[in-house]
Design an enzyme around this catalytic site. Sequence first.
Site, PDB file in Angstrom:
ATOM      1  CB  SER A 216     -26.020  12.146 -30.126  1.00  0.00           C
ATOM      2  OG  SER A 216     -26.859  12.231 -29.394  1.00  0.00           O
ATOM      3  CE  LYS A 217     -24.494   4.394 -30.711  1.00  0.00           C
ATOM      4  NZ  LYS A 217     -23.140   4.699 -29.523  1.00  0.00           N
TER       5      LYS A 217
END
Length: 476
Positions: free
Chosen positions: A244-245
């Site tokens: 994820s980010k």
Amino acid sequence: MRVRFAPSPTGHLHIGGARTALFNWLLARRLGGTFVLRIEDTDQARSTREYEVEILKALRWLGLDWDEGPEVGGPFGPYRQMERLDHYDPFIERMLAEGMAYRCTCTAERVEQGRQALAAAGEKPMYDRTCREAGHGPDCGEHVVRIKAPLHGVTTFQDHVRGEVVTQNAELDDFVIRRSSGLPPYNFVVVIDDIEMGIDLIVRGEDHVNNTPKQVLIYQALGLKVPQFAHAPLILGPDGSRLSKRHGATSVHAYQEEGYLAEALVNYLVRLGWSHGDQEIFSLLDLVGAFDLEGITKAGGRWDVDKLRWLNQVWMKRIEPEDLARRARPFLVAAGAAPEALDDRLVPAVLTVRERAWTLVELAQAARFYFVEDEAVGFDAAAVDKHLKPAVAPLLDGLLAVLGGVEDWSIPGLEAAVNAWVEAQGIKLGKVAQPVRVSLTGQGTGPGLFEMLAAIGKDTALRRIAAGRDRAAAAG
Ligand code: GLU
């Protein structure tokens, strides 16, 4: 063999999506099949045309072209779901007519109460099927349409990666296939589009594996052949959780901007979820010859930026120097080079720094000194202190005289002239090499002396060495 990639234009192309696209593209190219691109834009609140354009651009940048889809057309279009809204109702009507679906007038609150009651009774919370046998007709007022899912038995599908996947039908909800707004949800439209577009094999991320039994129920309700499935493992972050980010950049676009080559990204992505012996380096063309569904792994690979950087350098060395120079150009401009300075010195200059750069950003950073104004070189104070002392000034004067007379301004020409002079002076090359390097680059480390002199050109070399000489003379 018809396969598809079906992105939702709600953000940049995610690297997981890029890998899904790549797998599908490779299967189509390998088997002489058709690769369809379909835009799943029914989430109107989050979908934008800008993201769609970005996704198409990113796919093309990766080298993945599509045989049917937006911008290229094809016999089963339109290829955007919002342009296909009239395609879905006939199938819903057919399911209603055949008793495979029913209208449900329960309000959202009523549905929620039912779910909570089931949960309180220790059962799986789902729609409590109040309207299942109510026989509501088309004029029942505001309603949704739900599938009449089987209450017993199992729903099974074969997955090329995971084998037989079995779901107890008691676990499956009478899920909505047409909202009260008239818009059918993802699980329904995806099936109709895959049917109408003649998709035989659906390769997508594991995050959809729980949707698949629902989709299988729709195929079965319509009496249609269920396609084959292959769910590729999710890409994991370095800590083993879903990428994820918070692990860093997750879009193709971001990696492009960070200076990765499409070849390296493709090479890296394919190996995150597909194994093929010990071979590490694959071009797209190699992959077309080698890719297979059987090699898709069950376990997801962990994102490893060092490996990507390593592959990127491998690819920076593999592509033609002219090609590398062309791709480095915008990064050099971003690093301060004037576009008109990027002349025929560009290729030799880039070649002097590619061993010490892992991305195009780093390459441009290392090569910018060739192409910026003298004032913009930027001097490292420690390197200046160390290498441009007053004692160096006469040496640089001597060297300037020699260089001024060099006619053959090439690596061998420079080597011959400078080495002869160094020998005659009875000094080591290193004694002048570092002061020259600092004068040209502002830094204590950089490319080899002769390549660097050859690439920077005579005028700039003489001018910067003279300035270095003045700096040295004025020091201390
Ligand atoms: N539009 C879906 C997504 O972006 C893909 C659905 C599918 O491949 O079936 O996740």
